[in-house]
Design a protein around this motif. Sequence first.
Motif: not given
Lengths: 342, 281, 297
Positions: A206-208, A214, C252, A192, A212, A195-200, C241-243, C159, A159, B238, C141, C143, B241, C156
Amino acid sequence: MTRSVAFSRRWLLKGAAAAGLTGSALSLAACGQSGEASAKTLLNVSYDPTRELYVAYNKLFAAKVKTPVTVNQSHGGSGKQTTAVIEGLDADIVSLALAHDIDAIAEKGLISADWAKRLPHNSTPYYSTIVFLVRKGNPKGIKDWGDLIKPGIGVITPNPKTSGGARWNYLAAYGWAKTHGQDPAAYIEALYRNVPVLDTGARGSTTTFVQRGQGDVLLAWENEALLALKDSGAKDFEIVYPSLSIRAEPPVAVVDKNVDKKGTRALAEAYVKGLFDDDAQKLVAENFYRPVSEAVAAQFTQTFPQLRLLSVDSDFGGWKKAHADFFAAGAAFDALQVKLNK
Amino acid sequence: MRARAPERPKTPAAFLLMALAAVWMALVIVLPLVNVLAEAFKQGVQPYLSAIVQPDALSAIRLTLTVAAIAVPLNAVFGIAAAWCVTRFDFAGKGLLLSVLDLPFTISPVISGMVWVLLFGAHGWFASVLEASNIKIIYALPGLVIATVLVTLPFVARELIPLMQDQGTDEEIAAVTLGASGWDVFFRVTLPNIKWALTYGVLLCTARAMGEFGAVSVVSGHIRGLTNTLPLHIEVLYNEYDSVGAFGAATLLAGLALVTLVLKTLLEWRFGDELAANRRH
Amino acid sequence: MTVNATPTPGAVPLATEGYKPPKATHKARVLPGFGLSLGITLTYLSLIVVLPLAALLARPWEHGLDGVWQTISDPRVLASLRLTFTTSLLAALVNLFAGLIVAWVLTRYEFPGKGLVDALVDLPFALPTAVAGVSLCSMYAANGWVGSLFAPLGLRIAYTPLGIFVALVFVGLPFIVRSVQPVLAEFDAEVEEAAATLGATPLQTTLRVIVPSLAPALLTGFSLAFARAVGEYGSVIFIAGNMPFVSEITPLLIVIKLEEFDYAGAAAIAVAMLSLAFLSLLLVNALQLLLSRRGRA
């Protein structure tokens, strides 16, 4: 009855005394430590992905100055770190994701307004760019920014309201559309939508993407992408360089008000100046940031391919304008969110 | 009046209920815990051990224990005082006082951290006082302590109040009538009666104090080795990584919680007779 | 409801059913320590709770009532409030049933490993919420262990708002179990036996006799779990997922405002959130009062 009363009373008094003693002893120890060390201690407040770089550089710096010096590090989202410094976190040096964050600290009078002019290259000792990280074999055939808005492509980016890196992503995408005769606003909107996920933060994204599973493409700092590649042994992912990207410049500055109060100005200035020396520049490149020293850059052309890069100052009118246009409360990005959900 | 003793499940309904409870506990609590352990030991015992003895991890543990060692006794003393005045006396505004006591449960941890910045930040209410006296609260140990105190404030009091309400005052009044001093009454009558609830409240409070993330994250400043508590250190790892390090550190907190809670169960079982005798005189 | 209020010979005969503490204003205040304990309590609460909240309440008004209204009536803030409160409500409701069953099994049945299960209930209190969030996210998730079971069904969890729900169920469970457990443990066996003598089946006894008398405890647990869920941040952001408008929770948004250095905006949203949480709790308390009145009648 009597026995148990005695037991419980002893138990309580002992417990309380022990807890109290440990507590005060530990806090005294903590105070003593910081008080004694404060003369030769610097605090570098930075954003998330620079930790490994500064661990390496702090060692180099300590060896250089000869006098024993401890450099403490604080890492977090660039915006959060900015707020902390404004609210009194005792940073001697800030090394944040974008100039706008240091400007915000300067606005509150902690850093002199001409900070960017005090060091070479607008006070940025290293730069990076935005690249695409895709899954091995690039199954969706993603080559350039134009491919990101195709239907069914999942784009992972954090985000821009909370992540400095995401702002560079946004500007790079916008710049590509503008230079390719597309309506940038329409392109950004289409992007946008994918874009399925908006990390902070950049690390969260990167982890997502990596862990995960995604999305199909991660918009990432080049240094983050190279690091992810190194960590996964290059077997699961590959990097795609788009035809055009942006020169992402994370600047550094000495926090004038804090170093004057603490008497650490000379040391802090040596710290940021030293980042431009060739030995430090080599560390920069080894940690996947692009060095500004041309001599060092010449040794790393394998790692960092040539790429056409836009710049915030010449292509977006500087951070102040870019922030007001796109990222401020109620500006383009906020408006886009409303539009996407109509 | 007597309570029903637990028995072995016999009816089909009992087995159904047990199955339901087991599935729910597994899904909601056991699986996430197992997952944490699996991640921590993914690369074997050796990387796990080396992850948790890193200097930064050790200093985070020390800081977390320090914060808990200051915050928990404060909240315990407060909890006893609050329970005493609420259950032993009637006074105007008691309802209000009880609501204020519960407030910290309803405040988002993010807000619990933010309010201290509003008070003690460089632009806060007390900024000039702190600046003049060169005292640091936010981004230092005191900030971590007060944020933790606010988040964990109700735990001890909330454990004690219902119990002391139920127990009534006749034993204490008897003691006073027989000429015991106030502190004698407290130490010889009240405390033995509430020691298990107190222990339990203190344990909960400690566990919550050591695990608190949202509020301390706002006031910590995230200086590695200095102001990162264990949960914050876990986040840092975390984000690097380093999942073995992150989950390894998490097992310490989970383990600590489990050990104290199992200990509490054992204590109750071991001293159960004494406890009952105490209650019967 | 007490197990230990045995009248002591020679004591002032005060403790009976419906015990009422002596009036402090009354001349015959027997027990000492009123001033001291009230003094500590009030000082502590003022410093730790009231003062900071006053700072919070004072903060949003720099742009006047209009500014506050503008911040709060932003559709995105409203969407996040709706999301936060509905997922919290659903999670607390589900935990109401699940928690009752867990508490029932823990108090009524004897089985090996009961102590451990009992201790495990408190795990969500102790595990840092961020760890819980990361762990839940990796499980749920597409996976992950659990998520991969649902992915073929097109469901799902991580997210999406469903992920938020999962995280809130995790943080809320102990509140219900711990509220109900002691009441259930001390439930008078004679009442149950009487019901059985009068020809009630076990199910009837449970639904008509036990559950109603558990209602106040259930409500307390419910309101605590709900309140906790509304404010939860650490475990949710990792899995949500924070959309914006879809899976963005109110805490948030507060953090985003803080990072923009917009303290007034952050405080405005915080105050709105706290007031809503309070209203919900008041509602629950009113319901509780109603229940206890009906119970007495």
